[in-house]
Design a protein around this motif. Structure first.
Motif, mmCIF file in Angstrom:
data_model
loop_
_atom_site.group_PDB
_atom_site.id
_atom_site.type_symbol
_atom_site.label_atom_id
_atom_site.label_comp_id
_atom_site.label_asym_id
_atom_site.label_seq_id
_atom_site.Cartn_x
_atom_site.Cartn_y
_atom_site.Cartn_z
ATOM 1 N N SER A 18 0.910 -1.238 -0.032
ATOM 2 C CA SER A 18 -0.070 0.008 0.017
ATOM 3 C C SER A 18 0.954 1.265 -0.118
ATOM 4 C CB SER A 18 -0.825 -0.037 1.372
ATOM 5 O OG SER A 18 -1.454 1.222 1.415
ATOM 6 N N THR A 19 1.983 1.487 0.862
ATOM 7 C CA THR A 19 2.816 2.370 0.741
ATOM 8 C C THR A 19 3.317 2.706 -0.528
ATOM 9 O OG1 THR A 19 3.561 1.867 2.876
ATOM 10 C CG2 THR A 19 5.009 3.260 1.759
ATOM 11 N N ALA A 20 3.564 1.740 -1.433
ATOM 12 C CA ALA A 20 4.079 1.927 -2.681
ATOM 13 C C ALA A 20 2.965 2.089 -3.641
ATOM 14 C CB ALA A 20 4.706 0.635 -3.380
ATOM 15 N N PRO B 214 0.831 9.130 -5.876
ATOM 16 C CA PRO B 214 0.597 10.367 -6.390
ATOM 17 C C PRO B 214 2.006 10.849 -7.285
ATOM 18 C CG PRO B 214 -0.417 10.179 -4.272
ATOM 19 C CD PRO B 214 0.478 9.099 -4.624
ATOM 20 N N ALA B 215 3.044 10.676 -6.752
ATOM 21 C CA ALA B 215 4.239 11.121 -7.530
ATOM 22 C C ALA B 215 4.203 10.209 -8.910
ATOM 23 C CB ALA B 215 5.527 10.696 -6.835
ATOM 24 N N PHE B 216 4.108 8.991 -8.729
ATOM 25 C CA PHE B 216 4.033 8.240 -10.355
ATOM 26 C C PHE B 216 3.052 9.014 -11.409
ATOM 27 C CE2 PHE B 216 4.974 4.572 -7.317
ATOM 28 C CZ PHE B 216 6.489 5.186 -7.042
ATOM 29 N N VAL B 217 1.784 9.102 -10.579
ATOM 30 C CA VAL B 217 0.726 9.760 -11.649
ATOM 31 C C VAL B 217 1.064 11.012 -11.977
ATOM 32 C CG1 VAL B 217 -1.726 10.577 -11.611
ATOM 33 C CG2 VAL B 217 -0.918 8.323 -10.314
ATOM 34 N N ASP C 81 4.432 -0.954 -18.946
ATOM 35 C CA ASP C 81 3.914 -1.620 -17.660
ATOM 36 C C ASP C 81 5.005 -2.314 -16.761
ATOM 37 O OD1 ASP C 81 1.643 -1.339 -19.177
ATOM 38 O OD2 ASP C 81 1.185 -3.533 -19.265
ATOM 39 N N GLU C 82 6.015 -2.527 -17.526
ATOM 40 C CA GLU C 82 7.538 -3.048 -16.638
ATOM 41 C C GLU C 82 7.989 -1.857 -15.663
ATOM 42 O OE1 GLU C 82 10.168 -4.861 -19.177
ATOM 43 O OE2 GLU C 82 8.640 -6.222 -19.782
ATOM 44 N N ALA C 83 7.759 -0.437 -16.444
ATOM 45 C CA ALA C 83 8.366 0.434 -15.733
ATOM 46 C C ALA C 83 7.695 0.910 -14.566
ATOM 47 C CB ALA C 83 8.546 1.733 -16.402
ATOM 48 N N VAL C 84 6.352 0.717 -14.677
ATOM 49 C CA VAL C 84 5.552 1.181 -13.553
ATOM 50 C C VAL C 84 5.606 0.115 -12.334
ATOM 51 C CG1 VAL C 84 3.037 1.375 -12.811
ATOM 52 C CG2 VAL C 84 3.945 2.487 -14.759
ATOM 53 N N ALA C 85 5.465 -1.074 -12.800
ATOM 54 C CA ALA C 85 5.683 -2.230 -11.880
ATOM 55 C C ALA C 85 7.131 -2.112 -11.102
ATOM 56 C CB ALA C 85 5.719 -3.427 -12.571
ATOM 57 N N ASP C 86 8.153 -1.830 -11.892
ATOM 58 C CA ASP C 86 9.371 -1.532 -11.154
ATOM 59 C C ASP C 86 9.486 -0.292 -10.132
ATOM 60 O OD1 ASP C 86 10.333 -3.655 -12.606
ATOM 61 O OD2 ASP C 86 11.668 -2.299 -14.212
ATOM 62 N N ALA C 87 8.724 1.050 -10.449
ATOM 63 C CA ALA C 87 8.666 1.843 -9.665
ATOM 64 C C ALA C 87 7.906 1.460 -8.459
ATOM 65 C CB ALA C 87 7.835 2.998 -10.366
ATOM 66 N N VAL C 88 6.770 0.817 -8.387
ATOM 67 C CA VAL C 88 6.153 0.438 -7.453
ATOM 68 C C VAL C 88 6.865 -0.532 -6.489
ATOM 69 C CG1 VAL C 88 4.053 -0.943 -6.784
ATOM 70 C CG2 VAL C 88 3.739 0.453 -8.295
#
Length: 247
Positions: free
Chosen positions: A142-144, A150-153, A223-230
């Motif tokens: 959840s923290t991620a 919000p920062a990712f968005v 998709d991979e970049a977002v998953a890696d960020a999370v």
């Protein structure tokens, strides 16, 4: 985050808010939203619900200094600090919340863990936005997702905004169009009974503009970049938990 919570709760007019901080400038920034501002921890500790909104490595020490009773609730938003770590340090009920900055506008997404979620806490969280109750062992995720999310968005909004500017929109036009598009899409997801995949298909007319863009996205590694960020944010939350346990 503390400022966002104060602003969001103040806008409802439903709460009497006391802000406590050793930094006078931080108190000045939220003074208009509070009934009381103080540098005295004992004054803040008089509230029925006490939010501890400090860095994870300071949380335990602050809880030790708070003299809370068993009819009060302690709400911690410290990433990586478990309720098990805090409960021995206080007589109060302990609830752990991972909110996000959208609390300032009443649009917060929050995850909550704890054995006893009182009506007072539910009302506070409802007034700041939307929350879900989760098992505490899912708090790192959840923290991620909603805490760092919000920062990712914001990053994705800026990417769409920049693309619009590069193609001729002025920055103000592109900002409004990109941000409102994200806002509208999010509301659609929350209100619709359709899956997100189906919503995508609903926008993609055969041989239209959207399907051309979607083909680019589907062939990319976004998709991979977002998953890696999370995943990176989740790992850091786990590291913070380890550091807190070592304190």
């Amino acid at each position: 985050m503390g400022s966002a919570l104060i602003r969001g709760l103040s806008r409802t007019g439903n709460h009497t808010i006391t802000a406590c901080d050793v930094d006078e400038s931080a108190l000045d920034a939220v003074d208009e939203y509070c009934a009381t501002t103080t540098t005295d921890l004992a004054t803040a500790a008089e509230a029925p619900v006490v939010f501890v909104v400090v860095k994870p490595d300071l949380t335990a020490a602050i809880v030790d200094d708070l003299d809370l009773a068993d009819d009060q609730t302690l709400v911690s938003i410290a990433a990586g600090v478990s309720t098990d770590a805090l409960e021995p340090r206080t007589d109060a009920r302990v609830v752990r919340v991972m909110p996000n900055l959208a609390a300032a506008t009443g649009d917060m997404a929050a995850a909550v863990a704890g054995d006893e979620l009182t009506d007072d806490v539910v009302e506070l969280l409802d007034d700041a936005g939307v929350f879900v109750e989760i098992d505490e062992d899912r708090m790192h995720t959840s923290t991620a997702v909603n805490g760092s999310g919000p920062a990712f968005v914001f990053y994705l909004i800026k990417a769409m905004m920049d693309a619009g500017v590069d193609s001729g929109l002025n920055p103000d036009e592109a900002k409004v169009l990109a941000a409102q598009t994200f806002k509208g899409a999010a509301e659609t997801v929350l209100r619709s009974d359709e899956s997100i995949d189906q919503l995508i298909e609903d926008v993609c007319s055969p041989k239209g503009t959207t399907i051309e863009g979607m083909e680019v996205l589907r062939e990319s590694t976004v998709d991979e970049a977002v998953a890696d960020a999370v995943a990176a944010a989740e790992r850091r939350s786990e590291e913070l938990a380890g550091e807190a346990d070592d304190e």
